[in-house]
Enzyme design. Structure first.
Site, short mmCIF file in Angstrom:
data_model
loop_
_atom_site.label_atom_id
_atom_site.label_comp_id
_atom_site.label_asym_id
_atom_site.label_seq_id
_atom_site.Cartn_x
_atom_site.Cartn_y
_atom_site.Cartn_z
N THR A 194 21.18 14.11 2.73
CA THR A 194 21.61 12.72 2.69
C THR A 194 20.62 11.92 1.86
O THR A 194 19.40 12.13 1.96
CB THR A 194 21.73 12.12 4.11
OG1 THR A 194 22.12 10.74 4.01
CG2 THR A 194 20.42 12.21 4.88
N HIS B 69 14.34 21.58 17.37
CA HIS B 69 13.15 22.34 17.75
C HIS B 69 13.50 23.55 18.62
O HIS B 69 12.70 24.47 18.78
CB HIS B 69 12.16 21.44 18.48
CG HIS B 69 10.73 21.77 18.21
ND1 HIS B 69 10.30 23.04 17.89
CD2 HIS B 69 9.60 21.00 18.22
CE1 HIS B 69 9.00 23.04 17.71
NE2 HIS B 69 8.54 21.82 17.90
#
Length: 419
Positions: free
Chosen positions: A338, A390
């Protein structure tokens, strides 16, 4: 003979849609294959066209109504356009005048505006009546734009503003008086618009990404001077050969592809308790539209050249603005890029695009003083942000992935040599 206008058959992943816009009104003529209504789903906008020359006979589902796949949304009469015109041609001027004061059932005639305004809400809404009384406006002098000729508050305000404008032009030479409030006290204008299905779907996915993933963002900065100089040197030859301008996004797409090969976890996704590693690089490019943010996917970026990537980006951008993107063009990506820099963003923390585990954020190119070999130089710098899940990606892998992109952008030869 009347035929039914039906909503398109939705893909399996789409349960229902919403009638976004009727481009034709009942009785209005239309030609074969002319767009008559848009159906908005949570992913794409589907178009319904006229099956033949004729007119819209009836609207069954109004704008904002929810529709299911194949459901009847209106009725169409083929060949009725010519009949309507011939009927209109046969009417005399006298007949047209005699019909003018007549009104449909439940709608007051235009000539009754004054009496209706005095008696209730038939023509003048309560807010409009209050505003008219406060400004000594004759309701008969205001043209109504609401349903059934109803005079809205906005109509009255426009009339008041127009009167003030006329009075102001006549007294232009007089000393300016204290400015009057445009809106009476306690009547501040608000506009309530339902959230589109697409924007509601985007909001739901973004919230889901933040609640379901252990999202973390790491940052780095990249010197854009090498790529800018390369682009400046070859942009004319590139455009002449390929018929497309050379942008920055294609460099980042290629750099990301090489980095994804080195760090497969960044190119993976989570499906329940399973980690799915993809042996290909399908990169989504976020595109902002009036309806919301969409992410079309460029397939097999590893096999594409810079020109092919630039052409795909331009093609998807044009389709996105026109609401022409298909569902197959927006599903199945393995990684997303993006670019908030086109709007002036200096730094941000992009949100994951589930079920992907990482997203790269590009930003504005800003000249800054940098230390180079013990000397201060002014260089065009860009902050890069990598948001990642994560649960799937360790911090070490995320940092090394971002560093790999930085190195390839600062020395584009690395992309060619794969070093």
């Amino acid at each position: 003979m009347s035929t039914e206008i039906k909503a398109p058959v939705f893909p399996e992943s789409v349960a229902e849609g919403t009638v976004a816009t009727w481009h034709k009104k009942p009785g209005e003529a239309c030609e074969r294959d002319e767009l008559i209504v848009d159906i908005e789903t949570d992913k794409v906008v589907l178009e319904v066209v006229a099956p033949a020359d004729g007119v819209i006979e009836e609207i069954v589902k109004d704008e904002g109504d929810t529709v299911e796949s194949g459901e009847v949304i209106g009725k169409f009469k083929a060949g009725a356009a010519g009949e309507s015109k011939s009927d209109e041609g046969g009417d005399s001027g006298k007949e047209e005048k005699s019909e003018e004061p007549e009104a449909k059932s439940g709608e007051p005639a235009p000539s009754d505006t004054g009496s209706s305004a005095a008696s209730g809400d038939a023509i003048l809404s309560p807010a409009a009546r209050k505003l008219a009384e406060e400004n000594n406006v004759d309701p008969d002098a205001v043209k109504g734009t609401g349903k059934g000729g109803r005079v809205t508050k906005e109509d009255v305000q426009a009339h008041v503003d127009g009167a003030k404008s006329s009075a102001g032009s006549q007294a232009a030479s007089e000393p300016a008086a204290a400015p009057a409030a445009d809106v009476p006290a306690g009547e501040r204008v608000e506009k309530r618009v339902p959230m589109t299905r697409l924007r509601a779907s985007i909001a739901k996915r973004l919230v889901q990404a933040q609640t379901d993933a252990a999202m973390l963002t790491t940052f780095n900065e990249v010197n854009m001077k090498p790529v800018m100089e390369l682009r400046k040197e070859y942009k004319e030859a590139f455009e002449k050969r390929h018929g497309i301008k050379l942008g920055f996004m294609s460099f980042f797409a290629k750099a990301a592809t090489e980095a994804l090969k080195r760090f497969p976890a960044v190119n993976a996704s989570i499906d329940g308790n399973d980690m799915v590693y993809h042996g290909y690089q399908d990169i989504g490019v976020a595109v902002s539209t009036d309806r919301g943010l969409v992410v079309p996917v460029i397939r097999d970026v590893d096999a594409l050249g810079l020109a092919d990537i630039e052409k795909k980006i331009v093609e998807y951008g044009q389709k996105a603005k026109g609401g022409k993107l298909g569902i197959d063009e927006m599903t199945g990506g393995t990684f997303t890029i993006t670019n908030g820099g086109i709007f002036g963003s200096l730094i941000s923390t992009p949100i994951l695009n589930p079920p992907q585990t990482a997203i790269l954020g590009m930003h504005k190119i800003q000249e800054r003083p940098m230390a180079v070999n013990g000397q201060v130089e002014i260089l065009p710098m860009m902050y890069l942000a990598l948001s990642y899940d994560h649960r799937m990606i360790d911090g070490k892998e995320a940092v090394q992935f971002l560093v790999a992109i930085k190195e390839m952008i600062e020395d584009p030869t690395r992309i060619l040599l794969d070093v």
